[in-house]
Design a protein around this motif. Sequence first.
Motif, short mmCIF file in Angstrom:
data_model
loop_
_atom_site.label_atom_id
_atom_site.label_comp_id
_atom_site.label_asym_id
_atom_site.label_seq_id
_atom_site.Cartn_x
_atom_site.Cartn_y
_atom_site.Cartn_z
N MET A 85 -0.62 36.81 50.83
CA MET A 85 -0.73 36.48 49.32
C MET A 85 0.24 36.97 48.66
O MET A 85 0.23 38.50 48.83
CB MET A 85 -2.37 36.81 49.00
N LYS A 86 0.97 36.43 47.68
CA LYS A 86 1.92 36.91 46.94
C LYS A 86 1.56 36.57 45.49
O LYS A 86 0.91 35.65 45.12
CB LYS A 86 3.27 36.70 47.16
N THR A 87 2.23 37.37 44.49
CA THR A 87 2.18 37.10 43.05
C THR A 87 3.30 36.19 42.46
O THR A 87 4.59 36.32 43.22
CB THR A 87 2.03 38.23 42.26
N ALA A 88 2.87 35.25 41.77
CA ALA A 88 4.04 34.67 41.34
C ALA A 88 3.67 34.06 39.78
O ALA A 88 2.78 34.59 39.16
CB ALA A 88 4.11 33.08 42.02
N ASP A 89 4.96 33.62 39.03
CA ASP A 89 4.40 32.96 37.83
C ASP A 89 3.84 31.65 37.97
O ASP A 89 3.57 30.93 39.05
CB ASP A 89 5.53 32.94 36.97
N GLY A 92 5.65 29.21 40.21
CA GLY A 92 5.80 29.65 41.81
C GLY A 92 7.02 30.60 41.86
O GLY A 92 7.09 30.71 43.18
N THR A 93 7.52 31.06 40.92
CA THR A 93 8.49 31.97 41.27
C THR A 93 7.91 33.47 41.38
O THR A 93 6.98 34.06 40.59
CB THR A 93 9.49 32.26 40.09
N ASP A 94 8.41 34.08 42.53
CA ASP A 94 7.88 35.31 42.94
C ASP A 94 8.02 36.39 41.76
O ASP A 94 9.02 36.59 41.16
CB ASP A 94 8.47 35.91 44.00
N THR A 95 6.93 37.31 41.50
CA THR A 95 6.80 38.27 40.43
C THR A 95 6.96 39.61 41.04
O THR A 95 7.22 40.58 40.29
CB THR A 95 5.88 37.91 39.50
N GLY A 96 6.63 39.93 42.10
CA GLY A 96 6.52 40.93 42.94
C GLY A 96 5.64 42.03 42.53
O GLY A 96 5.80 43.26 42.55
N HIS A 97 4.66 41.52 42.06
CA HIS A 97 3.62 42.22 41.57
C HIS A 97 2.44 42.87 42.45
O HIS A 97 1.70 43.57 42.24
CB HIS A 97 2.75 41.59 40.46
N GLY A 98 2.86 42.39 43.68
CA GLY A 98 1.89 42.65 44.71
C GLY A 98 1.88 41.96 46.02
O GLY A 98 2.22 40.71 45.89
N SER A 149 -3.05 44.34 39.35
CA SER A 149 -2.37 43.00 39.28
C SER A 149 -3.62 41.81 39.44
O SER A 149 -3.15 40.46 39.28
CB SER A 149 -1.35 42.72 40.06
N MET A 150 -4.72 42.26 39.20
CA MET A 150 -5.88 41.22 39.66
C MET A 150 -6.32 40.97 37.93
O MET A 150 -7.27 41.65 37.39
CB MET A 150 -6.89 41.39 40.32
N LYS A 151 -5.34 40.28 37.16
CA LYS A 151 -5.72 40.27 35.61
C LYS A 151 -5.21 38.65 35.04
O LYS A 151 -4.67 38.14 35.65
CB LYS A 151 -5.33 41.33 34.84
N GLU A 152 -5.62 38.72 33.86
CA GLU A 152 -5.22 37.23 33.24
C GLU A 152 -3.63 37.26 33.18
O GLU A 152 -2.99 38.35 32.83
CB GLU A 152 -5.79 37.31 31.80
N GLY A 153 -3.15 36.08 33.29
CA GLY A 153 -1.62 35.90 33.10
C GLY A 153 -1.17 35.79 34.60
O GLY A 153 0.07 35.48 35.00
N GLU A 154 -1.71 36.48 35.80
CA GLU A 154 -0.99 36.51 37.13
C GLU A 154 -1.59 35.14 37.88
O GLU A 154 -2.60 34.61 37.77
CB GLU A 154 -1.79 37.55 37.94
N TYR A 155 -0.55 34.89 38.62
CA TYR A 155 -0.67 33.64 39.72
C TYR A 155 -0.50 34.18 40.97
O TYR A 155 0.26 35.07 41.32
CB TYR A 155 0.23 32.53 39.49
N TYR A 156 -1.03 33.27 42.09
CA TYR A 156 -1.14 33.72 43.35
C TYR A 156 -0.80 32.66 44.27
O TYR A 156 -1.24 31.49 44.10
CB TYR A 156 -2.39 34.42 43.76
N TYR A 157 -0.12 32.70 45.41
CA TYR A 157 -0.03 31.78 46.43
C TYR A 157 0.15 32.20 47.59
O TYR A 157 0.21 33.70 47.81
CB TYR A 157 1.31 31.04 46.08
N GLU A 170 0.17 25.99 47.07
CA GLU A 170 0.65 26.10 45.73
C GLU A 170 -0.03 27.32 44.99
O GLU A 170 -1.02 27.99 45.49
CB GLU A 170 0.12 24.71 44.89
N VAL A 171 0.36 27.41 43.71
CA VAL A 171 -0.28 28.82 43.21
C VAL A 171 -1.50 28.51 42.56
O VAL A 171 -1.88 27.21 42.26
CB VAL A 171 0.85 29.28 42.03
N THR A 172 -2.32 29.59 42.33
CA THR A 172 -3.52 29.44 41.61
C THR A 172 -3.76 30.76 40.69
O THR A 172 -3.25 31.77 40.96
CB THR A 172 -4.65 29.65 42.57
#
Length: 460
Positions: A85-89, A92-98, A149-157, A170-172
């Motif tokens: 699992m990765k973070t994204a905006d 779907g673009t990677d953000t590198g938050h975890g 990075s489990m907070k409002e505004g984060e997305y994951y795929y 897809e992202v959630t």
Amino acid sequence: MRKLSRTLQTAAIIAVAFNGMAMGGAAFGADGTAALLKVKEFRYLDKEMDRISLEKTGAPDGTRDGHLRLLIDAGEGTEIKSITMKTADGQGTDTGHGIWASWKEPSDIGKYLLAVEHDGKTINDTFKESLGQFKGVNQFDLYASDNNSMKEGEYYYLEIETSAGLVKSEVTPFADAATSYAPVLIREFSWADLNQDKIGSAAFGEDGSKDGHFKLKLAFAQKTKVLAVILRPTDQDGKEVSAGIWRTNRAGVGWLLGLVQGDKIINPEFNKDETAPVGSFRGTVSLDLYATNNGSIKNGQNYVIEVETQFGTVKSTPIEFGKQGSIYTDTTVFPFKTISLKLNSKEAAVDEKNFKLDVPPFSLDSRTMVPLRFISEAFGAKVEWDKKNGRITIAKDSSKIELVINKKQAVVDGKTVNLDSPAIVRNNVTLVPVRFVSESLNMTVFFDEGEIYVTDAKQQ
């Protein structure tokens, strides 16, 4: 307060999960060709539980874990090697938050554990090279310890490595549940006094300071395992402040919150097993809470109480210590019904009413089979039996299911769907896969160490 409708932990997976429509977009192999495994749903559910650390399951670390749900169709069978699992905006673009993964090479740095549960059983206690072979429709619960990075505004795929190629979801978005499936209501939470000395920082016993004394009344719709009770200081809006934390377990993280029921001390000290529950409760329970005073329990300070169960966490709004009339109350009528069953046991319950089954639930080809009529009628569905054709019809509200004994196809709301296991008859009782019938009728299923819970709580 979190009203009682969603979970740990959650929104009901409905019949569309079984009709072949992918909710998470198409799945593609690494070379762009269609892979056997399809992602039907990937969703962030809540942040209500503390079950794992950054590297191990069964090792609570004092922070609530991200809880996500994955529904896949593995077709005729494929190996799932790993899930990452990765973070994204939002695009779907990677953000590198975890990065959380079920497997990492020993040389990998910066990857945290992604714990994977299947039918209530953890597949990987820590990083594991392969999650195993899967066939047909499968549901997984994913847990990721919070790395801030489990907070409002984060997305994951997800990236799912299979024997047939790489599958990407897809992202959630992060979406901490505003409601909970936990079958418990906080009927009353109030402050009492600062006059007694009953508890120290880690065990009951005088320590020379006057304890914060609170009152708590809980109502349980059915027998429920309480994993932890937590007292948090907050501001008047419920935002956590850095004045300490008191909890019934998780030694090393805060001070002991002592629970007393009548004359009985429920938790005399921090349990050496950090995962041990406080206990199981049913009906209405009144408790006295004691928290050693670290200097921050005083008039004017606000507090909330949290009750964590295997289904999720319920929470009060703030009360102000010392303020006359500052009390939290909830007179809500339980808005949903829950059935509890146990594998290979004839004992069952619908909310607080006990029943004896003619045939117990059992496992068949890795699928949990349950008595169809009992499940359906407990939730108000109408069951009709066509003995001549071996056909069963279940109708509830706008949902309709048609099954034929020993046939691996069913009709759900007019659409033909495939079953991993057909309906069967044992001792004149029709049994079906619990997940299929419950979710086709918009129910939700939980598994917990052989216990099976089905609830009709609805997403709100």
